[in-house]
Structures are given as C-alpha cells and as structure tokens.
Motif scaffolding. Structure first.
Motif, PDB file in Angstrom:
ATOM      1  N   VAL A   1      19.298  39.526  35.967  1.00 62.03           N
ATOM      2  CA  VAL A   1      20.273  39.997  34.986  1.00 62.03           C
ATOM      3  C   VAL A   1      20.057  41.478  34.709  1.00 62.03           C
ATOM      4  CG1 VAL A   1      21.067  39.789  32.594  1.00 62.03           C
ATOM      5  CG2 VAL A   1      20.542  37.730  33.921  1.00 62.03           C
TER       6      VAL A   1
ATOM      7  N   VAL B   1      24.971  33.585  28.444  1.00 63.15           N
ATOM      8  CA  VAL B   1      26.236  34.040  29.028  1.00 63.15           C
ATOM      9  C   VAL B   1      27.321  33.073  28.585  1.00 63.15           C
ATOM     10  CG1 VAL B   1      27.480  34.610  31.136  1.00 63.15           C
ATOM     11  CG2 VAL B   1      25.002  34.979  31.025  1.00 63.15           C
TER      12      VAL B   1
ATOM     13  N   ASN C   1      26.366  43.679  27.571  1.00 63.45           N
ATOM     14  CA  ASN C   1      27.637  43.316  28.195  1.00 63.45           C
ATOM     15  C   ASN C   1      28.018  44.145  29.406  1.00 63.45           C
ATOM     16  OD1 ASN C   1      28.557  41.076  26.698  1.00 63.45           O
ATOM     17  ND2 ASN C   1      29.156  42.398  24.999  1.00 63.45           N
TER      18      ASN C   1
ATOM     19  N   VAL D   1      29.706  42.483  32.399  1.00 62.51           N
ATOM     20  CA  VAL D   1      31.073  41.967  32.251  1.00 62.51           C
ATOM     21  C   VAL D   1      32.054  43.062  31.842  1.00 62.51           C
ATOM     22  CG1 VAL D   1      30.290  39.634  31.735  1.00 62.51           C
ATOM     23  CG2 VAL D   1      30.659  41.234  29.843  1.00 62.51           C
TER      24      VAL D   1
ATOM     25  N   ARG E   1      31.765  42.206  37.819  1.00 63.49           N
ATOM     26  CA  ARG E   1      32.018  40.865  37.303  1.00 63.49           C
ATOM     27  C   ARG E   1      31.986  39.768  38.371  1.00 63.49           C
ATOM     28  NH1 ARG E   1      37.146  42.175  34.307  1.00 63.49           N
ATOM     29  NH2 ARG E   1      36.400  43.632  32.733  1.00 63.49           N
TER      30      ARG E   1
ATOM     31  N   VAL F   1      25.721  33.586  37.903  1.00 64.88           N
ATOM     32  CA  VAL F   1      25.545  32.634  36.798  1.00 64.88           C
ATOM     33  C   VAL F   1      26.208  31.286  37.082  1.00 64.88           C
ATOM     34  CG1 VAL F   1      25.269  34.433  35.066  1.00 64.88           C
ATOM     35  CG2 VAL F   1      27.553  33.508  35.509  1.00 64.88           C
TER      36      VAL F   1
ATOM     37  N   PRO G   1      33.042  35.762  33.405  1.00 60.99           N
ATOM     38  CA  PRO G   1      32.057  35.668  32.322  1.00 60.99           C
ATOM     39  C   PRO G   1      32.481  36.626  31.207  1.00 60.99           C
ATOM     40  CG  PRO G   1      31.008  36.107  34.456  1.00 60.99           C
ATOM     41  CD  PRO G   1      32.475  36.343  34.627  1.00 60.99           C
TER      42      PRO G   1
ATOM     43  N   VAL H   1      27.518  38.665  27.453  1.00 59.12           N
ATOM     44  CA  VAL H   1      26.105  38.536  27.826  1.00 59.12           C
ATOM     45  C   VAL H   1      25.288  38.924  26.599  1.00 59.12           C
ATOM     46  CG1 VAL H   1      24.279  39.227  29.416  1.00 59.12           C
ATOM     47  CG2 VAL H   1      26.662  39.182  30.191  1.00 59.12           C
TER      48      VAL H   1
END
Length: 371
Positions: A202, A285, A321, A324, A330, A337, A344, A347
């Motif tokens: 991540v 998420v 974030n 996203v 994305r 995920v 998504p 986050v």
C-alpha cells in the motif's frame, strides 16, 4: 506540510531573509485563546432533552457539521423541514484539482448524514435517508422512535483525522471485528489489511500517488489555499486544514506560506507518509456498490461509522487517499485489494496514537439554506 523539526531548523534563515514588516512579530500563540474557546464550543455534546422544532433541527445540523470533509472544506448545506433535514452539496467549496468528479464531496455528505442520523437517534428520532440524484441532495426523513445514545454518537466529539505517527502495535481481534461491524451496510465493502507486507505494498501506491500530486502545480496551490497556518486564521475562517492539527507549528500566514514553499517537497512528504503508514496497525479500504453519487454517499456513511467506532475504542484514523485520488493508479490498486474493474473509494490508516489539536467548523448559521 513541514514538520516541527523542519520548521525549527529553517526558521532562523527564513526570518533573516524575510523583508521587515512594521509592527509584525512572530505571532506564535496569537489567537490561541480564541482557538481554545472555539474548540470547546464546537467539539461538545449538547443537551438531549428540551429541544424541539427548529432548535432541534439546528442541533442536529451542528452534529452533522462535526463530520470530516475533504480539506475540511465543509462542502455542504442543510435545509430544515418540520419532519426532515436535507443535505445539499455546496459546489462553491469543491476541490477540482484533487476531486475533479466531486467524489470526495459526496462522500463528505455521507459523513455528515451519518453524524446527523446518530444524533437524531439520541434525540428520539429515526432518520430514513433517500438520495435525489437530480439535485444531488440527501433527504433524511425524521420519525419518532425510542431514544438511544449509541457509542458512535458518544464518540462524535472525540473523532478526528489524526495526521501523526501511531504506536505501531497491532489491534486485538475483537477490535478489528468491531470496526468491520460498524462499517457494514449500504452495499459498502471493507477490505482490512494488517499484514506488514501488504502495508508495504500500500505504501508503494501512496508514494506513487503523492509524487504525482506533488508534481501537479494545481494540486499544490489548491492544498495551500485550504491550509490555515495560524490559530487566528483558523478561528476567523472556521474551515480548512489548521496546521497544528497535523502536528505543525501555528505561525502567521505570511511565514506559513514561506515555509510551505521551502519545506513542502515531494521527498519530505513521501518520508512523512512512510513513517506514518509504517506506524499504523492497518489499512482500511472502502469500496462502494457502484461508481455513482448515491454509492459515494453510502461510502461516506460507512467510513464515518468506522471512524466513530475507532474513536469509541480510543483509536486514531487518517486518510491516505493518494491511490484512489490519482486516476492512473486506481485500476492497479483495485486489483491489489481484490476488486478488479471496480473503484476503491477511500484508503484509511488506523492505530493507536496521540490526540492532536482539533480542526474548527463554521457556525450552523453559515450552512443553513432554504429547502
């Protein structure tokens, strides 16, 4: 934003280089008393009895405004009716650089709706939400019910987006289960990641996204416009990102803008996010049922329940974030995920950490509008 360590290191050189300003002092602490008074007035529980009619509606709106919003823009308006409250988008407060399709704006409306629903229940009202896509409005019809002060309602004044390092310790299984249960509903799926290897993956997305945003002049200018560098500016405007709420010193606006230009760099921000994520217990998420405004509202409600449950457990949360917000990232992040082909939405990192100075809110009178 610059850290306190960076600020202390750079301040002497910046002051020496700055032009003399007649009658101007550093001003650290100026407005702090007004700020503390504002915090006490804003972040509080009100009476649960003795309110009715417009007074009760206004109190429910006050609770709704304690919800988070992108850059603390408070991008909402509220219309009071005898048996309902309607939440409408305030497009004058949108953030086109970071949120070009108003995704975060409608998520923010959902956050406000969840606070209002929790407060309504505590006052003996059940809130039934219906989204009007044509107007982008969310109407919460209010009907009498047995009053109940849920742990989520009790946590509303304690919730904050805590942009600090956490203690790095894992959560207990029952704590994770409570967070999952709180977020359930509205067709929103929650993906919880607690494995250190997954968190490092991540982090790679966060760093890629942050680098892209830091190289975007429009993003940087938009962010800077919403930062309130001093306590006095935070109190005067009642919105935006108060620097002290992110662990930074409170300084006059002129000095804050100088510091921002010198110290707000891609490397410093990437280093900060790496420390913060690696100190977190996990990542959450949120994925809505579909990629439309009604689902974004539901994501906001689910996220807000998660954040309130975290506060009830004395846990901290903060957004990461970038994966996203940067559209190019994305699809790959969605595959990572486990939701390929979907969007998504949010986050969030979570864990145990300190309490930072609270952000402020505009008065309720500033957000009320005609139906």
């Amino acid at each position: 934003m610059p850290s306190r360590r960076q600020f202390n290191h750079a301040l002497p050189a910046l002051l020496a280089a700055a032009p003399p300003l007649a009658g101007c002092t550093l001003g650290v602490g100026v407005g702090s008393q007004a700020y503390e008074s504002a915090v006490q007035e804003i972040w509080r529980h009100g009476p649960l009895t003795g309110l009715q009619g417009a007074a009760l509606g206004t109190e429910l709106v006050r609770y709704a405004t304690l919800a988070p919003s992108s850059h603390n823009t408070q991008c909402w308006k509220f219309a009071l009716q005898p048996d309902a409250v309607t939440i409408l988008p305030d497009f004058a407060r949108r953030c086109p650089a970071v949120d070009p399709d108003d995704h975060h704006l409608f998520v923010s409306l959902g956050c406000a709706a969840e606070n209002l629903a929790q407060a309504a229940l505590a006052h003996g009202l059940h809130a039934q939400a219906a989204f009007d896509d044509a107007r982008g409005a969310l109407r919460l019809a209010l009907a009498p019910t047995a009053p109940r002060t849920s742990p989520l309602f009790q946590a509303i004044p304690r919730r904050q987006s805590t942009r600090a390092e956490y203690d790095g310790k894992p959560l207990a299984r029952d704590e994770l289960r409570a967070l999952e249960q709180a977020a359930a509903g509205g067709g929103v799926r929650l993906v919880l990641l607690t494995d250190k290897a997954a968190l490092e993956q991540v982090l790679e997305f966060v760093l890629q996204g942050n680098s892209a945003q830091m190289r975007d002049a429009a993003f940087v200018e938009e962010l800077k416009a919403w930062i309130r560098f001093s306590a006095s500016d935070a109190v005067r405007l009642g919105d935006g990102l108060y620097g002290a709420s992110a662990g930074n010193p409170s300084v006059p606006a002129w000095l804050g803008r100088l510091l921002f230009g010198v110290l707000f760099t891609e490397k410093s921000e990437n280093d900060k996010y790496a420390r913060q994520l690696r100190s977190s217990a996990g990542i959450a998420v949120f994925v809505g049922a579909s990629n439309d405004r009604a689902s974004w509202v539901e994501v906001g409600r689910a996220y807000q329940r998660f954040a309130l449950q975290a506060a009830a457990l004395n846990l901290r949360t903060a957004h990461l974030n970038q994966p996203v917000e940067v559209a190019a990232l994305r699809p790959e992040f969605a595959r990572f995920v486990g939701v390929p082909g979907e969007r998504p939405d949010l986050v969030l990192r979570f864990g145990r950490g300190p309490t930072l100075p609270a952000s402020l809110r505009r008065p309720v009178t500033a957000v009320l509008t005609a139906a």
